[in-house]
Design an enzyme around this catalytic site. Structure first.
Site, short mmCIF file in Angstrom:
data_model
loop_
_atom_site.label_atom_id
_atom_site.label_comp_id
_atom_site.label_asym_id
_atom_site.label_seq_id
_atom_site.Cartn_x
_atom_site.Cartn_y
_atom_site.Cartn_z
CD GLU A 1 35.23 30.01 40.86
OE1 GLU A 1 35.03 30.98 41.61
OE2 GLU A 1 35.26 30.10 39.63
CD GLU B 1 39.90 35.84 41.06
OE1 GLU B 1 39.72 35.88 42.29
OE2 GLU B 1 39.11 35.31 40.27
C1 BGC Z 1 37.69 31.91 38.08
C2 BGC Z 1 38.63 32.28 37.00
C3 BGC Z 1 38.02 31.73 35.76
C4 BGC Z 1 36.84 32.60 35.53
C5 BGC Z 1 36.16 32.45 34.24
C6 BGC Z 1 36.45 32.70 37.86
O1 BGC Z 1 35.50 32.54 38.82
O2 BGC Z 1 38.23 32.05 39.34
O3 BGC Z 1 39.95 32.17 37.23
O4 BGC Z 1 38.81 31.52 34.68
O5 BGC Z 1 35.93 32.52 36.60
O6 BGC Z 1 35.58 33.58 33.96
#
Ligand code: BGC
Length: 763
Positions: A347, A623
């Protein structure tokens, strides 16, 4: 110029490019401006030019491509010279983004360079990338941001960038058309190797894997020193955490390989680190190694944008200090040229929401001024014609068939367009950023306004109170409805825009947007408050944003605060908030007479809480509150980063409220500091310092029984206001004259160091 061919669009190999040239006379000075499509390292006469890594970084390349400038006077020789570069796929050409697509910006890597030589006699010579450059495959046989690097030393070409080097295997290069108007001077901190952490241990897991542990989750590279014979292999596979049984856990990387391989050539003793990738890890599985690996053969090198460290927080509570450490390391791990959500899985994108939430905390920890300004240029450049703000910047989602629900304009995410420039102004006092971003902010507010129905705003895909614990089992979407979060942010950003317009003296806008602001607030109040003062949405986050964004009718304030306390009690004093509610939770409490509750929340040690993570051994911020559950199991591997800075946003409360270090909004930049510490949490000591543009400003308190001693430093050419909400009798006024106010004793002062002591106010 590119050393790749069009047919190699699918290749992740590295290439060399070079050009031999002669200088004629006595050299006075020489500078090179360079950039690349892909990642590049520049060399002159066999020496690496500058200390940058991963240049030219990641921008919305088709709109901005940063070029770097280096003084190379010391590397040039009279006579024969060779200017060269090594290139890799990087963000430009490699596989990036949630769609797992490659060639997002183009299919061939390329170098653009211009060397300017000034001779003592006043004449000049330039060397530029043109058809005379030659290319060749480099020993980097594979390099990708997510997957790592493979370096085959057998393919090394000794002396490739030195005068007189052999010609074998070198071929013509190809000219790649590119819009030169995109070229932008770097103007911002550049990525460098920052910390060096020696390995803590090498051990064997119960599952039989040999693993090196650096004791700290981080972003960067492993530098390894070893001896081997041609064809021997070092293979390291990075990861963040061990599973409950103490075994290698790589599932949360999703498809990212995070793998680094070195294949020995002629050279027996080597020291190597990859160059065209970065990895998020604390551990690495040593899959192959010549001989028995020892800890002193491994060093972790962190990589992030070079920024001046500015802020520190320290308390008497070691867990809280570790939390601050984790917040700082979350920042180091995610400020690699752009603000990323995480540095490890497939990501690593510039999610606007994450960058917005953490911005104020980040601005205290390091000087992020040029870092964010560079990124904000792309926020503006990637906005939709209607002013919508992409979910990720640089925007890789626009046009994707997989994102039909919407690729832009989510509340709290899009608001980065307004909130981040405002935070930069607050921290550094420079109005320029407000001017630079003014049209972008206005366009974003226009977007919300145009998509609002009677001032209630909502639009396509929203993330709401992302990853809140009050979500339905297995869902990422918190329980607070989008109408509420969207409209709350609509009001908040519009309110900030009014302040910004005033700071810039644009009074017409200020009054027009004040009118809009009032209408949104009125609508919010009508929609989300019942007649008895309770909120229509019974979530912690609904109450937090209503309070912190000042959306509560004054008559209902007490009921709202009581409502929030009840919701906290219902959870046994725990938060169940996500991205929207969490950053402001402690503020919403402490601003409304609940300092004790704010400290209780901050200092909770059981699940879910900030210190729960710390007690579970976290060295960065997670997270998910339940990334690692009390029973050792984990949140599903499909989205479980252990290095996500978002929840580290509580750092700003520690800074602004616990230590009480705040700048006035009117001037920004700590030209007028407001020192308003709140004593509590059973701490015997707490403080923070900030290296402002005027000098060091700090606030530190110590508790001895009922007596509290506060030491503050105010830099020259600035003023300050000291507010002591927790003070009863003042025992030593530090030479200041305190006046009694409803909020406690208050004094105004200029620069200097002041030591004040007082008795704690009886509650
Ligand atoms: C990210 C988040 C991001 C989110 C949005 C995720 O996959 O890691 O931190 O803001 O998607 O929904």
């Amino acid at each position: 110029m590119s050393a790749e061919r069009e047919e190699e669009a699918g290749s992740s190999k590295g290439t060399y490019l070079r050009k031999a040239f002669k200088t004629g006379k006595k050299i006075k000075e020489a500078f090179v401006c360079a950039t690349a499509l892909g990642i590049y390292y520049l060399y002159l006469n066999g020496k690496k030019v500058g200390e940058d890594e991963m240049a030219p970084g990641w921008t919305s390349y088709r709109k901005h491509l940063c070029y770097q400038t280096y003084d190379v006077t010391g590397l040039l020789r009279e006579g024969g010279n060779v200017l060269g570069a090594m290139l890799g796929a990087g963000w430009y050409k490699g596989l990036m983004g949630l769609d797992h697509k490659r060639n997002n910006y183009g299919t061939q890597t390329a170098l653009l360079a211009q060397l300017l030589i000034r001779y003592e006699d006043g004449s000049t010579q330039t060397v530029v990338t043109d058809d005379s450059w030659e290319g060749k495959d480099s020993p980097v046989v594979f390099a990708e941001i997510y997957d790592g690097e493979i370096y085959d030393a057998r393919l090394e070409c000794p002396g490739w960038c030195e005068p007189g080097a052999g010609k074998q295997g070198w071929h013509k290069t190809e000219r790649i058309p590119w819009e030169k108007r995109t070229l932008t001077a770097q103007g911002a901190g550049k990525v460098s190797q920052m910390d060096a952490l020696p390995a803590k241990r090498v051990f064997v897991t119960p599952g039989g894997d040999t693993v090196v542990d650096f004791g700290q989750n981080l972003t960067g590279w492993i530098q390894v020193s070893a001896k081997g014979r041609p064809g021997d292999v070092i293979h390291l596979e990075c990861f963040e955490t061990l599973d409950a049984a103490g075994n290698v856990y790589r599932e949360n990387l999703r498809t990212a390989k995070e793998s680094v391989k070195y294949i020995f050539g002629e050279q027996e003793a080597i020291t190597y680190h990859p160059s065209f990738t970065f990895l998020g890890f604390r551990y690495a599985k040593i899959t192959e190694f010549p001989g028995e690996p020892k800890p002193d053969q491994f060093t972790a090198k962190t990589l992030h944008t070079k920024m001046e460290p500015t802020g520190e927080v320290h308390t008497s509570n070691p867990l809280l200090n570790q939390l601050w450490h984790n917040i700082v390391w979350g920042m180091k791990g995610n400020f690699l040229d752009i603000p990323t959500d995480c540095p490890q899985r497939d990501e690593r994108l510039g999610w606007t929401g994450d960058a917005q939430i953490f911005c104020r905390t980040a601005c205290s920890i390091m000087n992020t001024d040029t870092f964010f300004r560079k990124w904000l240029k792309d926020v503006a450049a990637d906005q939709t014609p209607e002013g919508g703000v992409p979910h990720v910047v640089p925007d890789l989602l626009a046009g994707s068939e997989n994102w039909t629900q919407g690729t832009h304009s989510a509340a709290a995410w899009g608001d980065a367009a307004v909130i981040n420039p405002w935070n930069l102004y607050l921290a550094y006092g420079d109005k320029e950023v407000l001017k630079e971003q003014y049209d972008s902010m206005k366009a974003w507010i226009g977007f919300m306004k145009n998509h609002a129905v009677d001032y209630i705003w909502n639009y396509k895909l929203q993330f709401g109170d992302w990853v809140a614990l009050d979500a339905e089992e297995g869902s990422y979407y918190g329980a607070t409805p989008n109408d509420l979060t969207c409209t709350a942010y609509f009001a908040y950003s519009t309110g900030l825009f009014v302040k910004i317009a005033k700071v810039l003296g644009r009074y017409e806008d200020a009054s027009a947007y004040q009118e809009l602001y009032e209408k949104i607030v009125e609508k919010f109040r009508k929609t989300f408050f019942n007649e008895d003062g309770s909120m229509t949405v019974q979530t912690q986050t609904a109450h937090i944003v209503a309070l912190y964004f000042n959306l509560v009718p004054e008559a209902f304030r007490e009921t709202t605060v009581e409502g929030l306390r009840n919701l906290l009690r219902k959870e046994n004093g725990h938060l169940v908030t996500g991205f929207v509610g969490t950053p402001y939770f402690c503020h919403a409490l402490s601003q409304n007479g609940c300092v004790r509750e704010a400290y209780d929340l901050l200092l909770k040690e059981d699940f879910p809480s900030w210190l729960y993570q710390v007690k579970m051994g976290a060295t960065t911020v997670w997270e998910h509150w339940d990334g690692l559950k009390p029973d050792g199991t984990m949140w599903s591997a499909d989205m479980n980063s252990f290095n996500h800075y978002a929840y580290g946003a509580v750092g700003e409360w520690m800074f602004r409220v616990m230590a009480g270090l705040e700048t006035s909004e009117k001037e920004g930049g700590y030209q007028h500091t407001v020192i308003a510490p709140r004593i509590g949490g059973g701490l015997t000591e707490a403080g923070a310092s900030f290296r402002s543009v005027y000098g060091r400003v700090s606030s530190h308190w110590e508790v001895q029984g009922e007596r509290i001693t506060l030491t503050v430093e105010i830099p020259v050419n600035t003023t300050a206001e000291i507010r002591l909400a927790d003070a009863g009798e003042i025992l030593a006024d530090g030479g200041l004259s305190f006046e009694a106010t409803q909020e406690g004793p208050r004094a105004l002062t200029g620069s200097g160091t002041y030591v004040i002591s007082f008795l704690r106010k009886q509650e």
